[in-house]
Write a protein that holds these residues in place. Structure first.
Motif, short mmCIF file in Angstrom:
data_model
loop_
_atom_site.label_atom_id
_atom_site.label_comp_id
_atom_site.label_asym_id
_atom_site.label_seq_id
_atom_site.Cartn_x
_atom_site.Cartn_y
_atom_site.Cartn_z
N LYS A 182 27.62 -38.63 10.83
CA LYS A 182 28.64 -38.50 11.87
C LYS A 182 28.10 -38.99 13.21
O LYS A 182 28.75 -39.74 13.94
CB LYS A 182 29.09 -37.05 11.97
N HIS A 183 26.88 -38.59 13.54
CA HIS A 183 26.27 -39.00 14.80
C HIS A 183 26.02 -40.51 14.81
O HIS A 183 26.24 -41.18 15.83
CB HIS A 183 24.96 -38.26 15.03
N LEU A 184 25.57 -41.04 13.70
CA LEU A 184 25.29 -42.47 13.63
C LEU A 184 26.56 -43.30 13.79
O LEU A 184 26.54 -44.35 14.44
CB LEU A 184 24.61 -42.79 12.28
N GLN A 185 27.66 -42.85 13.22
CA GLN A 185 28.92 -43.59 13.37
C GLN A 185 29.36 -43.62 14.83
O GLN A 185 29.84 -44.64 15.33
CB GLN A 185 30.01 -42.96 12.50
N GLY A 239 28.18 -47.99 4.23
CA GLY A 239 29.52 -47.46 4.41
C GLY A 239 29.93 -47.15 5.84
O GLY A 239 30.97 -46.51 6.06
N PHE A 240 29.15 -47.59 6.83
CA PHE A 240 29.54 -47.37 8.22
C PHE A 240 30.52 -48.45 8.65
O PHE A 240 30.48 -49.57 8.16
CB PHE A 240 28.31 -47.39 9.14
N LYS A 241 31.38 -48.08 9.60
CA LYS A 241 32.39 -49.02 10.09
C LYS A 241 31.98 -49.52 11.47
O LYS A 241 31.53 -48.75 12.31
CB LYS A 241 33.76 -48.35 10.16
N LYS A 242 32.16 -50.82 11.70
CA LYS A 242 31.91 -51.40 13.01
C LYS A 242 33.24 -51.42 13.77
O LYS A 242 34.10 -52.25 13.52
CB LYS A 242 31.33 -52.80 12.87
N LEU A 243 33.36 -50.48 14.69
CA LEU A 243 34.61 -50.30 15.42
C LEU A 243 34.50 -50.85 16.83
O LEU A 243 33.46 -50.76 17.47
CB LEU A 243 34.98 -48.82 15.48
N LEU A 266 31.50 -44.40 24.75
CA LEU A 266 32.82 -44.56 24.87
C LEU A 266 33.62 -43.95 23.84
O LEU A 266 34.29 -43.36 24.20
CB LEU A 266 33.14 -45.91 25.23
N PHE A 267 33.16 -43.57 22.25
CA PHE A 267 34.52 -43.39 21.76
C PHE A 267 34.48 -43.23 20.26
O PHE A 267 34.66 -44.17 19.60
CB PHE A 267 35.31 -44.64 22.02
N LEU A 268 34.43 -42.17 19.81
CA LEU A 268 33.33 -41.80 19.03
C LEU A 268 33.74 -41.20 17.69
O LEU A 268 34.45 -41.85 16.96
CB LEU A 268 32.45 -40.87 19.83
N GLY A 269 33.26 -39.93 17.33
CA GLY A 269 33.36 -39.49 15.95
C GLY A 269 34.72 -39.68 15.38
O GLY A 269 34.88 -39.95 14.20
N PHE A 270 35.72 -39.52 16.19
CA PHE A 270 37.07 -39.76 15.69
C PHE A 270 37.36 -41.23 15.81
O PHE A 270 38.49 -41.66 15.77
CB PHE A 270 38.08 -38.98 16.53
#
Length: 517
Positions: free
Chosen positions: A141-144, A298-302, A10-14
């Protein structure tokens, strides 16, 4: 079972930027609640919550958000994640990686914590450390993107895994298999989030026909994967070996056990497994570690665009295409494709005793159900007139050859030339939505366009309006179809032709010319 990597709506690198825009508009959405659904029109009325001066500003904000949506859709229909994961697993080298942000002692402690709360053998070894650090250093980037997308799929996975008493960590298997892309397809034909081969899918009740591939149905394929994994665990009595068997087949695992001299620990038989499977468990464990300690790295849970619980299904009563659903509801075709990935040609068939359903956002379901009679009348009329001169008999000057560029997907190309996704697929014999950079497509455009070789504009003549012409001002919640229903004898295509419109998007305040004649 071949290995792979789905991912998204659904919604991704950005994702970070999109989330901020989503949050900033949330309060406005709360102020502008749906007040009533008119049973005669497929229109959801909105309560005016801002003054005219503020409305102009709001439209600007929505236009900006639309640009972000465009970026998200590019990610959704890109196979980069799928291809990247597949390559990363098959080409693992296990060489030491310089990543000072994660000390070896810290990793050992965290792996020990993971091992204590999961039935998998999560023990430290230099090879696993190499994979984890390589992913953190080179694939952030891919993991986020995957983490953002997982918010849509993981709750669904966990519910089904829990029903079968399977470790919930198995959800990370879908990342390694398909990159969370329901329509992911491997070089050997394995398909879907869980990468079922044709025979294995059939064995577990997944229907595959000309119209439908239930291997791409997130709910049905997850149930089948849980059943298959349960069988494999009963055979091997070890979840590491069960995952290896899921990827390469039980036969390859038993052969590896024999060739190793009887060892039964995955790490001791790994050198005797097929190369793809040898990197399979390390990739699975690396993803499990990174997801479980995402915030520490440092990853964000969006939050995704919407959760599965914010959607619902409607059983279809007549064959219908996703293009048609998009037309009558105003829902972007890409959203419908994301929510209904098992329909190979974007066509939902109607067959007696079969339960084919259309999944829609909840705020659209009520409108669809209230207007079913009109919608199916429209659909029947569309199908009745679909026998038309074939493109190959058109004047050669009326077609173009389009070269697929990076970031392209069918919906984007269709809107550019004022045609439907289904038309592009028909003209080019496409059975899926997948495109490759450099691929050539034949297009018969309705919309004026500029050729790439010159700045000469090639215009397609707009049908003149005759009779009594009126002007209609688009309201919030309007779709082309709901507007056409207000004027007897006027079709969606009429409105498009009279106003030089491609696609189905409308903006409140837009002025449309309508002929009553």
């Amino acid at each position: 079972m071949a290995f792979r990597f789905f991912i998204i709506y659904l919604f991704l690198g950005f994702g970070t930027c999109f989330s901020q825009i989503q949050d900033s508009t949330l309060s406005q959405k709360q102020q502008v609640k749906d007040s009533i659904i008119d049973g005669k029109d497929l229109t959801v009325k909105k309560i005016e919550a801002v003054k005219d001066s503020d409305s102009i500003k709001k439209l600007e904000d929505l236009e900006f958000a639309a640009k972000l949506d465009e970026k998200w859709l590019e990610e959704l229909y890109s196979n980069n994640l799928f291809d990247t994961i597949y390559k990363s697993v098959t080409e693992l080298t296990y060489e030491p990686v310089d990543y000072p942000e994660l000390h070896t002692d810290t990793l050992k402690r965290r792996l020990k914590e993971l091992d204590a709360r999961t039935p998998f053998n999560v023990e430290y070894n230099p090879a696993l450390e190499s994979v984890i650090k390589s992913y953190l250093k080179r694939r952030r980037k891919h993991l986020q993107k995957l983490m953002t997308l997982s918010a849509f799929y993981f709750p669904m996975f966990e519910e089904e895994l829990d029903k079968h008493d399977i470790p919930l960590e198995i959800k990370y298997l879908a990342i390694v298999e398909s990159a969370l892309k329901p329509r992911a397809k491997s070089r050997v034909g394995a398909t879907g989030l869980w990468q079922f081969m044709f025979g294995t899918g059939k064995e577990h009740g997944l229907d595959v026909s000309s119209y439908v591939d239930e291997r791409s149905d997130p709910i049905k394929s997850t149930k089948a994967a849980a059943e298959y994994l349960t069988r494999l665990y009963k055979i091997f009595g070890d979840w590491d070996l069960a995952l290896a068997a899921y990827n390469s087949g039980p036969g390859n695992v038993t052969k590896a056990i024999r060739r190793s001299g009887g060892y039964q620990n995955y790490w001791n038989i790994r050198h005797n497994l097929p190369r793809e499977t040898a990197g399979y468990l390390p990739a699975f464990l690396a993803n499990m570690y990174i997801f479980e300690y995402a915030e520490a790295h440092g990853f964000k849970k969006l939050k995704p665009e919407f959760a599965l619980v914010e959607t619902d299904t409607v059983r279809v009563k007549h064959m219908i295409t996703l293009d048609q659903v998009s037309e009558v509801t105003g829902t972007p075709i890409e959203q419908l494709q994301f929510l209904n990935p098992s329909y190979k040609l974007d066509i939902i068939p109607f067959i007696e005793k079969e339960n084919y359903v259309l999944r829609l956002p909840r705020d659209v379901v009520g409108s669809f159900v209230n207007n079913e009679e009109k919608i199916y009348a429209f659909v029947k009329e569309e199908f009745a007139k679909r026998e038309k001169p074939l493109p190959q008999f058109f004047n050669a000057n009326d077609k173009i050859r389009y070269r697929v560029r990076s970031g392209d997907y069918l919906g984007k190309i269709a809107r550019k030339y004022g045609v439907r996704v289904s038309q592009i697929k028909q003209w080019n014999g496409l059975r899926s939505n997948n495109l490759k950079i450099g691929q050539r497509l034949t297009i018969y455009p309705r919309k004026p366009y500029v050729t790439s070789s010159s700045s000469t504009k090639k215009a397609v003549e707009t049908k003149p309006i005759s009779g009594n012409v009126t002007t209609y001002t688009v309201k919030s919640g309007d779709s082309l179809w709901s507007i056409s229903q207000k004027f007897p004898g006027v079709s969606v295509q009429n409105i498009k032709d009279w106003n030089d419109i491609s696609g189905n998007k409308l903006k409140p305040g837009m002025k449309l010319k309508i002929s009553k004649g």
